[in-house]
Design a protein around this motif. Structure first.
Motif, PDB file in Angstrom:
ATOM      1  N   GLU A  49       0.828  -1.210   0.000  1.00  0.00           N
ATOM      2  CA  GLU A  49       0.000   0.000   0.000  1.00  0.00           C
ATOM      3  C   GLU A  49       0.859   1.255   0.000  1.00  0.00           C
ATOM      4  O   GLU A  49       0.554   2.244  -0.686  1.00  0.00           O
ATOM      5  CB  GLU A  49      -0.941  -0.029   1.210  1.00  0.00           C
ATOM      6  CG  GLU A  49      -2.039  -1.076   1.092  1.00  0.00           C
ATOM      7  CD  GLU A  49      -2.708  -1.402   2.409  1.00  0.00           C
ATOM      8  OE1 GLU A  49      -3.726  -2.109   2.391  1.00  0.00           O
ATOM      9  OE2 GLU A  49      -2.195  -0.972   3.478  1.00  0.00           O
ATOM     10  N   ILE A  50       1.945   1.219   0.757  1.00  0.00           N
ATOM     11  CA  ILE A  50       2.859   2.364   0.775  1.00  0.00           C
ATOM     12  C   ILE A  50       3.502   2.543  -0.595  1.00  0.00           C
ATOM     13  O   ILE A  50       3.623   3.666  -1.112  1.00  0.00           O
ATOM     14  CB  ILE A  50       3.935   2.160   1.861  1.00  0.00           C
ATOM     15  CG1 ILE A  50       3.283   2.174   3.249  1.00  0.00           C
ATOM     16  CG2 ILE A  50       5.009   3.230   1.774  1.00  0.00           C
ATOM     17  CD1 ILE A  50       4.194   1.686   4.358  1.00  0.00           C
ATOM     18  N   ALA A  51       3.892   1.440  -1.216  1.00  0.00           N
ATOM     19  CA  ALA A  51       4.525   1.513  -2.530  1.00  0.00           C
ATOM     20  C   ALA A  51       3.562   2.055  -3.577  1.00  0.00           C
ATOM     21  O   ALA A  51       3.963   2.830  -4.464  1.00  0.00           O
ATOM     22  CB  ALA A  51       5.024   0.128  -2.943  1.00  0.00           C
ATOM     23  N   VAL A  52       2.281   1.673  -3.495  1.00  0.00           N
ATOM     24  CA  VAL A  52       1.276   2.181  -4.442  1.00  0.00           C
ATOM     25  C   VAL A  52       1.194   3.699  -4.355  1.00  0.00           C
ATOM     26  O   VAL A  52       1.153   4.402  -5.367  1.00  0.00           O
ATOM     27  CB  VAL A  52      -0.096   1.541  -4.151  1.00  0.00           C
ATOM     28  CG1 VAL A  52      -1.212   2.309  -4.873  1.00  0.00           C
ATOM     29  CG2 VAL A  52      -0.103   0.080  -4.593  1.00  0.00           C
ATOM     30  N   ALA A  53       1.178   4.221  -3.134  1.00  0.00           N
ATOM     31  CA  ALA A  53       1.083   5.678  -2.967  1.00  0.00           C
ATOM     32  C   ALA A  53       2.341   6.378  -3.464  1.00  0.00           C
ATOM     33  O   ALA A  53       2.261   7.403  -4.166  1.00  0.00           O
ATOM     34  CB  ALA A  53       0.828   6.008  -1.502  1.00  0.00           C
ATOM     35  N   LEU A  54       3.497   5.840  -3.134  1.00  0.00           N
ATOM     36  CA  LEU A  54       4.751   6.521  -3.459  1.00  0.00           C
ATOM     37  C   LEU A  54       5.207   6.274  -4.889  1.00  0.00           C
ATOM     38  O   LEU A  54       6.247   6.784  -5.310  1.00  0.00           O
ATOM     39  CB  LEU A  54       5.837   6.088  -2.479  1.00  0.00           C
ATOM     40  CG  LEU A  54       5.576   6.510  -1.023  1.00  0.00           C
ATOM     41  CD1 LEU A  54       6.688   6.035  -0.114  1.00  0.00           C
ATOM     42  CD2 LEU A  54       5.404   8.014  -0.908  1.00  0.00           C
ATOM     43  N   ALA A  55       4.426   5.492  -5.651  1.00  0.00           N
ATOM     44  CA  ALA A  55       4.725   5.348  -7.082  1.00  0.00           C
ATOM     45  C   ALA A  55       4.272   6.570  -7.866  1.00  0.00           C
ATOM     46  O   ALA A  55       4.517   6.675  -9.070  1.00  0.00           O
ATOM     47  CB  ALA A  55       4.046   4.095  -7.627  1.00  0.00           C
ATOM     48  N   GLN A  56       3.594   7.504  -7.179  1.00  0.00           N
ATOM     49  CA  GLN A  56       3.104   8.715  -7.839  1.00  0.00           C
ATOM     50  C   GLN A  56       4.146   9.815  -7.773  1.00  0.00           C
ATOM     51  O   GLN A  56       5.020   9.817  -6.908  1.00  0.00           O
ATOM     52  CB  GLN A  56       1.813   9.193  -7.149  1.00  0.00           C
ATOM     53  CG  GLN A  56       0.756   8.108  -6.976  1.00  0.00           C
ATOM     54  CD  GLN A  56       0.379   7.476  -8.292  1.00  0.00           C
ATOM     55  OE1 GLN A  56       0.023   8.177  -9.244  1.00  0.00           O
ATOM     56  NE2 GLN A  56       0.451   6.156  -8.366  1.00  0.00           N
ATOM     57  N   GLY A  57       4.040  10.769  -8.682  1.00  0.00           N
ATOM     58  CA  GLY A  57       4.885  11.952  -8.630  1.00  0.00           C
ATOM     59  C   GLY A  57       6.057  11.903  -9.585  1.00  0.00           C
ATOM     60  O   GLY A  57       6.284  10.901 -10.283  1.00  0.00           O
ATOM     61  N   PRO A  58       6.822  12.980  -9.628  1.00  0.00           N
ATOM     62  CA  PRO A  58       7.936  13.086 -10.583  1.00  0.00           C
ATOM     63  C   PRO A  58       9.087  12.136 -10.280  1.00  0.00           C
ATOM     64  O   PRO A  58       9.897  11.845 -11.149  1.00  0.00           O
ATOM     65  CB  PRO A  58       8.384  14.544 -10.430  1.00  0.00           C
ATOM     66  CG  PRO A  58       7.938  14.932  -9.054  1.00  0.00           C
ATOM     67  CD  PRO A  58       6.656  14.196  -8.820  1.00  0.00           C
ATOM     68  N   ALA A  59       9.195  11.663  -9.022  1.00  0.00           N
ATOM     69  CA  ALA A  59      10.286  10.741  -8.666  1.00  0.00           C
ATOM     70  C   ALA A  59       9.673   9.516  -7.996  1.00  0.00           C
ATOM     71  O   ALA A  59       9.800   9.316  -6.788  1.00  0.00           O
ATOM     72  CB  ALA A  59      11.273  11.429  -7.729  1.00  0.00           C
ATOM     73  N   PRO A  60       8.992   8.683  -8.791  1.00  0.00           N
ATOM     74  CA  PRO A  60       8.279   7.532  -8.198  1.00  0.00           C
ATOM     75  C   PRO A  60       9.232   6.556  -7.528  1.00  0.00           C
ATOM     76  O   PRO A  60      10.375   6.386  -7.954  1.00  0.00           O
ATOM     77  CB  PRO A  60       7.567   6.904  -9.397  1.00  0.00           C
ATOM     78  CG  PRO A  60       8.346   7.348 -10.578  1.00  0.00           C
ATOM     79  CD  PRO A  60       8.848   8.717 -10.256  1.00  0.00           C
ATOM     80  N   LEU A  61       8.713   5.925  -6.486  1.00  0.00           N
ATOM     81  CA  LEU A  61       9.479   4.939  -5.743  1.00  0.00           C
ATOM     82  C   LEU A  61       8.987   3.555  -6.143  1.00  0.00           C
ATOM     83  O   LEU A  61       7.783   3.297  -6.146  1.00  0.00           O
ATOM     84  CB  LEU A  61       9.263   5.145  -4.234  1.00  0.00           C
ATOM     85  CG  LEU A  61      10.457   4.941  -3.292  1.00  0.00           C
ATOM     86  CD1 LEU A  61      11.590   5.880  -3.655  1.00  0.00           C
ATOM     87  CD2 LEU A  61      10.026   5.169  -1.852  1.00  0.00           C
TER      88      LEU A  61
END
Length: 850
Positions: A387-399
């Motif tokens: 769930e954390i990875a799904v959220a942080l896959a967003q944005g100009p520098a996805p994780l």
């Protein structure tokens, strides 16, 4: 003014800050923090920016620092009216860092004789267990034995969150180990202070070991009695070891007979340790005990119940961190004469501030770790790595998922995140510190994108597996994600979650989760026009959660359209039943059934009516309607509402004094609730089986059912269920003579009832309290409680409770020897037309004994 051009140390830079503050009229550190946030917001062209913590600002004016944030210092100069000094400060800071010599002071060893334990409660038990493990693992090799000389010392490593009390526990452990192993001293060396601002910049293991050996020799030549007895070892305490490598090297340089106790903020992985122990936050009981001691001299007493509640609230604020409790005690010292409840109110609005040790831990994080921590600080639920990875896959520098997983592993190793059952969370102190640190600020638009992505992920998961198991695993994440989405004005996202999950949450007995979810939806929609169906859904959740004011207010907003008029009238009747007149609620539903209404509305009214009729003293009518519904729905698929009807049918049979039939009906209700996967109603049905068995004279057989019912409703977090089923369990325990169990359950009942405002639930609690008081020999207290219960029952028209109250009132009067008063109470039950046959029989049995 001190010159920035000639500054040689960080203390010289701090001296400039202090002088500028004096010239600006000595504004408070809180005022400076607020103004810094405004300066930063204006610089970035945003409305608001994260405010640095008051302690963070205070530290910028303190001598003895190993580092200074030049950006914060420049912003402080700006808000103090001297932005012209900012460039010179940056230049001076860079020059100081380039030329600052490494620390040359030797580590300092503190030598103390073994002393008594200062810990209590569960921490004392943990220390005792660790001591036993070390003593059991120590070899018996004689001094000089070559095998013994090749060994390393016995090592215990304590790790945990900053401020959790590692050093205190380690110190206590070291002294206990010294006493148990015959050591004559504890040699303590701090490798870094709690704030991270003092001590050597780099740990030199050989220097540390050398200082320990020097301290040992000095003690021996000073005439130590321990040495005179031939004591050949010491207990060494190393506080805040930075790495496993340093620990291994220091251990290898010590005497093999020594015992080494080490603390660290990170989870050191060293196989040579005898024990690795994670120091968890203190439990509630220990927290309350510590707070009672810390605050005793600085606070005024109220009544015992208010003080007890306040201590529990303060313990929750401190989150089990002794450092936070110490900060609270310091605040209490500066406000003598305050009540404990005054401190609760202050903390509800202000918080405890940032722990300095936490700032030090945050300073060393990588960019990926900062991104993970920043998101978790704003999301107040426990999330899986996916769930954390799904959220942080967003944005100009996805994780990526792997990057997020590595960051979480590192953060857990640093004790900044907590992992429980595969989900990651932050301690409140960490969350507060992260949110108050500018480096962890998240752009508003990015946070919205991250939250939207997480909502979509949760909805897709539920759509793929709309089951109770999914709800059990993901309900908390869904509710807390909805709350964050509401804060970010993502009304559609919150609405999607509420539409998909609220009904299932209610059916599963997760009334608090359902209420939080629908509350988030209404908050996101704002004060404009809201669809009636949303209002009804929220009102239902609010009523079941015990928030009756919210229920009334929400239904008052409803503008019923033709299709929703029937459901709205049912919802209003339900609200009337718990906030006004039960008789009027019954009449409203009975009248609704005489009208031409949609079939689903008719069924909804008939589902609810038996319960209202029972409490209003109309058990026969309740049975009749319940029988009709059960017969009509016999061949239908599993139905949550039918589980409720079957429960009320069994309850009606009990009140009609048909216990054997009630037992059969209750077992059928259990089966129905399991078919429909409705655990809330399953718990009620289990309790009804216990009642039916007990009324047949088999109380011992009833206990397993009543215990299972109570445990299930507690696990669901259903406060109303805890009150109702807990009160039943109290009466059963009293009847069996198990007063300790009765008291224990009664405490849970009272705690749950404080969250609710139902008259019927208050009566359940009062009757349980009265029964326990009488069993304890305090008949006078029992009577006082029952008199209050009788007034409530009469005012609200709760005839079932009224009859139960009169019977117990008569019992208490009889205990005091007031036979005439007891007879009056029992006769009133027999003569009342609303008394159910069971209550009439119980009253007659008592009268027959007179």
């Amino acid at each position: 003014m001190a010159s920035l051009e000639s500054a040689d140390t960080l203390d010289d830079l701090v001296a400039v800050l202090r002088e500028v503050r004096v010239q600006a009229g000595l504004p408070s550190y809180s005022q400076i923090a607020t103004e810094v946030a405004r300066v930063r917001a204006a610089r970035r062209g945003i409305e608001t920016a994260a405010k640095p913590g008051r302690v963070t600002v205070y530290d910028a004016f303190r001598d003895g620092r190993r580092r200074l944030d030049p950006d914060l210092a420049s912003d402080i100069l700006t808000v103090l009216g001297r932005p012209d000094l900012a460039p010179a400060l940056h230049q001076a800071h860079a020059r100081v860092l380039r030329h600052r010599a490494a620390a040359t002071a030797r580590p300092t060893v503190t030598v103390t004789p073994p002393g008594p334990s200062a810990l209590t409660g569960s921490r004392a038990a943990e220390v005792a267990d660790l001591t036993a493990r070390v003593v059991a693992a120590r070899p018996d090799d004689p001094p000089g034995d070559p095998v013994a000389e090749a060994r390393t010392p016995s090592v215990v490593v304590l790790t945990g969150l900053p401020g959790v009390g590692k050093s205190t526990m380690a110190r206590d452990l070291a002294h206990l180990l010294a006493a148990r192993t015959g050591a004559d001293a504890v040699l303590e060396i701090g490798l870094r202070t709690a704030s991270g601002e003092a001590g050597p910049d780099t740990v030199k293991p050989r220097e540390v070991a050398g200082e320990i050996r020097r301290a040992r020799r000095a003690r021996a030549t000073g005439g130590s009695q321990g040495r005179a007895r031939g004591v050949s070892h010491a207990v060494v305490l190393l506080d805040d070891v930075p790495s496993g490598g340093d620990l291994a090297e220091i251990a290898g340089l010590l005497d093999p007979a020594d015992v080494l106790v080490a603390t660290s903020r990170i989870r050191l992985q060293w196989d040579g340790a005898t024990a690795h122990h994670v120091v968890e936050p203190m439990n509630e009981a220990d927290s309350i005990a510590l707070l009672s001691v810390l605050l005793a001299q600085h606070t005024r007493r109220q009544d015992p119940e208010s003080d007890s509640e306040a201590l529990r609230a303060l313990a929750a604020h401190c989150g089990g961190l002794p450092l936070a409790m110490t900060i609270l005690a310091g605040n209490a010292h500066s406000t003598p004469g305050w009540y404990l409840s005054d401190h609760v109110h202050r903390l509800d609005t202000l918080g405890l501030g940032t722990v300095p040790a936490l700032q030090d831990a945050l300073h060393h994080l990588t960019a990926d770790q900062r991104r993970v921590l920043a998101f978790l600080a704003r999301h107040r639920g426990r999330l899986t790595a996916q769930e954390i990875a799904v959220a942080l896959a967003q944005g100009p520098a996805p994780l990526s998922s792997d990057e997020a997983a590595r960051a979480l592993t590192a953060l857990r190793g640093a004790n900044l995140v907590v992992q429980t059952h595969g989900r990651y969370d932050l301690h409140d102190v960490v969350r507060s510190g992260v949110r108050g640190t500018p480096e962890f600020e998240v752009r508003f638009s990015l946070l919205r994108s991250q939250t939207n992505a997480l909502v979509s992920h949760l909805l897709a998961g539920y759509a793929a597996s709309p089951s109770l198991s999914w709800i059990e695993e993901h309900a908390e994440a869904a509710v807390t994600t909805a709350q964050l989405a509401a804060e970010l004005d993502l009304a559609d996202a919150v609405g999607s979650l509420a539409q998909a999950l609220s009904r299932q949450l209610l059916d599963d007995g997760r009334v608090t989760d359902a209420y939080l979810l629908t509350s988030a939806h209404l908050a996101a929609l704002g004060d404009g026009e809201v669809a009636t169906e949303h209002l009804i859904r929220h009102a239902t959740a609010a009523r079941l959660a015990g928030n009756l004011e919210d229920t009334r207010a929400t239904l008052g907003r409803a503008v019923a359209d033709a299709e929703l008029l029937g459901p709205l009238r049912v919802a209003l009747a339900e609200t009337e039943a718990v906030t006004g007149s039960l008789e009027r609620a019954c009449d409203e539903l009975e009248e609704l059934l005489t009208e031409s209404i949609p079939a689903e509305v008719r069924l909804s009214a008939r589902y609810r009516l038996p319960q209202f009729l029972l409490v209003a003293g109309r058990a026969e009518r309740a049975r009749l309607i319940a029988e009709e519904v059960i017969a009509e729905r016999a061949n239908e698929p599993p139905d949550t509402a039918l589980s409720m009807v079957r429960n009320n049918y069994a309850r009606a049979l009990c009140e009609l004094d048909e216990a054997a039939a009630a037992e059969v009906a209750a077992h059928e209700a259990i089966a129905e609730s399991r078919r429909s996967r409705t655990q809330r109603f399953e718990a009620q049905a289990l309790s009804l089986v216990a009642d039916a068995i007990a009324w047949q004279g088999r109380p011992d057989e009833a206990t397993p059912f009543s215990d299972a019912a109570f445990e299930l409703t507690q696990s669901l977090g259903d406060p109303a269920g805890v009150v109702i089923l807990g009160a039943n369990l109290v009466h059963s325990a009293v009847a069996l003579g198990d007063l300790p169990r009765a008291r224990e359950v009664l405490r849970a009942v009272r705690d749950a009832r404080r969250r609710l405002n139902y008259a019927a639930l208050e009566l359940d609690e009062l009757l349980a309290r009265a029964d326990v008081a009488r069993a304890e020999g305090d008949a006078a207290l029992s009577i006082a409680v029952l008199e209050r219960a009788a007034a409530i029952a009469d005012h609200q028209g709760l005839r079932l409770h009224e009859a139960r109250t009169r019977i117990l009132h008569g019992d208490a009067l009889a205990t005091l020897g007031d036979r005439e008063g007891a007879v009056r109470q029992w006769r009133a039950v027999v003569q009342s037309p609303t008394s159910a046959p069971l209550r009439v029989r119980l009253a007659r049995e008592r009268l027959a004994q007179e």
